[in-house]
Design a protein around this motif. Structure first.
Motif, short mmCIF file in Angstrom:
data_model
loop_
_atom_site.label_atom_id
_atom_site.label_comp_id
_atom_site.label_asym_id
_atom_site.label_seq_id
_atom_site.Cartn_x
_atom_site.Cartn_y
_atom_site.Cartn_z
N PHE A 60 -24.01 -15.97 -62.08
CA PHE A 60 -23.73 -16.48 -60.68
C PHE A 60 -24.39 -17.90 -60.52
N ASP A 61 -23.78 -18.70 -59.60
CA ASP A 61 -24.05 -20.00 -59.14
C ASP A 61 -25.36 -19.95 -58.03
N ALA A 95 -20.87 -2.08 -54.03
CA ALA A 95 -21.55 -0.68 -53.76
C ALA A 95 -22.71 -0.21 -54.91
N GLY A 96 -22.34 -0.74 -56.21
CA GLY A 96 -23.03 -0.23 -57.35
C GLY A 96 -22.24 1.16 -57.73
N GLY A 97 -23.15 1.63 -58.47
CA GLY A 97 -22.60 3.10 -58.72
C GLY A 97 -23.91 4.23 -58.94
N VAL A 103 -24.19 -5.62 -57.98
CA VAL A 103 -24.49 -7.02 -58.81
C VAL A 103 -23.37 -8.00 -58.16
N ASN A 104 -23.73 -8.64 -57.53
CA ASN A 104 -22.98 -9.74 -56.93
C ASN A 104 -23.73 -11.03 -56.54
N ALA A 105 -22.87 -12.12 -56.13
CA ALA A 105 -23.86 -13.43 -55.69
C ALA A 105 -24.74 -13.41 -54.77
N TYR A 106 -24.60 -12.17 -53.91
CA TYR A 106 -25.62 -12.38 -52.83
C TYR A 106 -26.47 -11.06 -53.09
#
Length: 131
Positions: A60-61, A95-97, A103-106
């Motif tokens: 991610f940036d 939401a993950g698992g 896991v995301n940019a935020y």
């Protein structure tokens, strides 16, 4: 040398603030209310925005989010790895698992030593959102 995602980067100097969080990035963010160095990036909370600076190996940036665009903060201390995820207007949170974190940019992840700093960052964001 293999860099495991749950280990700190040995090339990035940090220092402990005595609260279990790594605050080496606070030098790069002297005006931040709270700045935490986590395993996948630095989370810096300012009066009007939140900055996430990623480590070099991240997919991610770097991201800057105005507080006006944040609708919530998801924080999980975790057994071994915890996370702080910003809930941003117009972006569906991950939401993950069952056995995985979002896991995301935020989202930033931290080990046990980052729990206190993550809590301080979450509290600082929520205080500024309501105030």
């Amino acid at each position: 040398m293999v860099r495991l995602p749950w280990r700190d980067d040995p090339d990035e100097p940090t220092e402990s603030d005595g609260t279990g969080g790594s605050v080496g990035s606070h030098d790069a963010h002297p005006d931040a209310v709270v700045a935490c160095s986590f395993q996948d990036g630095t989370l810096a909370v300012y009066e009007d925005e939140v900055v996430i600076e990623r480590v070099e190996r991240s997919r991610f940036d770097d991201t800057t989010v105005p507080l006006a665009d944040i609708r919530g903060v998801d924080h999980e201390r975790g057994i071994t790895i915890g996370y702080v995820q910003l809930e941003v207007v117009g972006v569906e949170p991950d939401a993950g698992g069952l056995f995985s974190d979002p896991v995301n940019a935020y989202t930033v992840h931290f080990g046990r030593d980052g729990r206190d700093c993550a809590q301080q960052a979450r509290d600082a964001i929520l205080e500024r959102m309501s105030g």
